[in-house]
Scaffold this active site. Structure first.
Site, short mmCIF file in Angstrom:
data_model
loop_
_atom_site.label_atom_id
_atom_site.label_comp_id
_atom_site.label_asym_id
_atom_site.label_seq_id
_atom_site.Cartn_x
_atom_site.Cartn_y
_atom_site.Cartn_z
CD GLU A 1 50.11 39.75 35.72
OE1 GLU A 1 49.53 39.92 36.79
OE2 GLU A 1 49.62 39.10 34.77
CG ASN B 1 51.63 27.77 30.26
OD1 ASN B 1 50.99 28.75 30.63
ND2 ASN B 1 51.81 27.46 28.99
CB THR C 1 46.48 26.58 29.41
OG1 THR C 1 47.76 27.18 29.51
CG2 THR C 1 45.87 26.89 28.07
CB SER D 1 42.00 28.39 41.62
OG SER D 1 43.26 29.04 41.43
P1 0O2 Z 1 44.20 37.10 31.36
O1 0O2 Z 1 44.79 38.10 30.49
O2 0O2 Z 1 42.97 36.46 30.80
O3 0O2 Z 1 45.20 36.09 31.85
P2 0O2 Z 1 42.64 39.60 39.23
O4 0O2 Z 1 43.16 39.99 37.86
O5 0O2 Z 1 41.64 40.52 39.77
O6 0O2 Z 1 42.22 38.15 39.26
P3 0O2 Z 1 45.04 40.64 40.34
O7 0O2 Z 1 45.37 40.81 41.78
O8 0O2 Z 1 44.88 41.84 39.49
O9 0O2 Z 1 43.81 39.67 40.24
O10 0O2 Z 1 46.16 39.81 39.66
P4 0O2 Z 1 46.75 38.39 39.94
O11 0O2 Z 1 45.78 37.46 40.58
O12 0O2 Z 1 48.08 38.52 40.57
O13 0O2 Z 1 47.01 37.94 38.45
C1 0O2 Z 1 46.04 38.01 37.49
C2 0O2 Z 1 46.41 37.07 36.36
O14 0O2 Z 1 47.05 35.90 36.89
C3 0O2 Z 1 45.19 36.56 35.65
O15 0O2 Z 1 44.92 37.43 34.59
C4 0O2 Z 1 45.62 35.20 35.16
O16 0O2 Z 1 46.40 35.29 34.00
C5 0O2 Z 1 46.51 34.73 36.29
N1 0O2 Z 1 45.73 34.06 37.33
C6 0O2 Z 1 45.51 34.48 38.59
N2 0O2 Z 1 44.76 33.60 39.27
C7 0O2 Z 1 44.52 32.58 38.43
C8 0O2 Z 1 43.79 31.34 38.56
O17 0O2 Z 1 43.23 31.00 39.60
N3 0O2 Z 1 43.74 30.54 37.45
C9 0O2 Z 1 44.35 30.87 36.28
N4 0O2 Z 1 44.25 30.01 35.26
N5 0O2 Z 1 45.02 32.03 36.13
C10 0O2 Z 1 45.11 32.87 37.18
P5 0O2 Z 1 43.43 37.64 34.05
O18 0O2 Z 1 42.87 38.87 34.61
O19 0O2 Z 1 42.64 36.39 34.24
O20 0O2 Z 1 43.69 37.96 32.57
#
Ligand code: 0O2
Length: 268
Positions: free
Chosen positions: A140, A149, A153, A115
């Site tokens: 985390e 950021n 966002t 992304s």
């Molecule tokens: P929130 O609370 O809305 O931020 P997954 O959670 O399944 O995507 P994984 O392996 O559990 O993946 O964790 P990863 O990818 O290391 O980290 C997850 C969090 O990183 C996400 O939380 C986002 O906050 C951030 N993140 C990861 N990839 C992206 C991305 O492509 N774009 C943005 N804007 N943020 C990202 P959540 O689950 O979205 O929760």
């Protein structure tokens, strides 16, 4: 599961987020109080919302009894830095702490997500004290620059809007913006030393002025008012020069004067 039960599961995570935020904010304060540049600019935190937890459990086929083990970001802390170089410093600070144990690290700076997402993620174990005794849980920590950021966002909001089906032209724009953010972070890094110097001297000046005003206030209590007024006028003159060295010299002189008064009052 009953709402009440959910609440009691999430309660220790709320405590963890609060405690971790206080601790990281204190790191900022400690740097400032010691006239040091803080690698942390800002800290925020949140407990993952229930719909978001449920959605992740469904998507990853996580059974209820494995929820706390497999959802590593129920407690989430976000640390914002000014410069990309600060991210490493913050990660090292976390690694060296005795109250946080590293479970894993993900470097999305080296391995940028498709992304365009960039950040440094750490999963830590952290223990909170609850009414049922100590509880070790996971949190985390995301570390990123202000520019990263900004991008994340906006991208997160668009992901939410398009529910994973981002139109190609929007994805393309975001990808261009991600490149621009990389260039911006690089440009900022190239003037990092100058910016840090400027911020350091402004912090030093602020601490000096605070100390001087405190000393003058104390002098009022133990010495002749006329003399303190003269000292105050002299301080205002030095302050107007905006010269840090003069201010530091004035501070030292004030210390000597205060010491003299203290010695006098002891000998009486
Ligand atoms: P929130 O609370 O809305 O931020 P997954 O959670 O399944 O995507 P994984 O392996 O559990 O993946 O964790 P990863 O990818 O290391 O980290 C997850 C969090 O990183 C996400 O939380 C986002 O906050 C951030 N993140 C990861 N990839 C992206 C991305 O492509 N774009 C943005 N804007 N943020 C990202 P959540 O689950 O979205 O929760």
């Amino acid at each position: 599961m009953e709402i009440q039960l959910w609440r009691s599961i999430l309660c220790p995570y709320e405590l963890a987020v609060k405690e971790l935020m206080v601790k990281f904010e204190h790191i900022i304060d400690e740097h400032k109080q010691n006239d040091l540049y803080s690698p942390i600019e800002q800290v925020s935190g949140r407990v993952k919302s229930l719909p978001s937890i449920l959605e992740k459990m469904q998507r990853k086929h996580i059974p209820m009894e494995k929820m706390e083990e497999e959802i590593e970001d129920i407690a989430g802390i976000r640390i914002i830095c000014q410069f990309e170089e600060d991210i490493d410093t913050v990660a090292s600070i976390i690694r060296s702490r005795s109250d946080m144990t590293i479970k894993s690290e993900k470097n999305y700076l080296k391995h940028i997500k498709q992304s365009g997402y960039r950040s440094y993620h750490l999963i830590i174990y952290y223990t909170v004290d609850t009414i049922n005794g100590p509880k070790r849980l996971q949190a985390e920590i995301q570390i990123r620059t202000m520019a990263m950021n900004f991008w994340a966002t906006i991208e997160h909001s668009l992901q939410y809007k398009y529910k994973g089906e981002m139109p190609l032209h929007v994805a393309e724009r975001l990808s261009n913006a991600a490149d621009a953010i990389i260039a911006l972070d690089r440009e900022m890094s190239s003037v990092r030393d100058e910016i840090m110097d400027a911020q350091n001297s402004s912090q030093t000046q602020s601490n000096l002025v605070k100390d001087i005003l405190l000393s003058i206030e104390n002098l009022y209590k133990i010495s002749n008012k006329r003399e303190v007024e003269k000292i105050q006028d002299e301080f205002l003159r030095v302050f107007r020069t905006k010269d840090l060295q003069q201010l530091a010299r004035f501070h030292r002189q004030l210390d000597i004067i205060a010491e003299g008064y203290r010695a006098q009052s002891v000998s009486f």
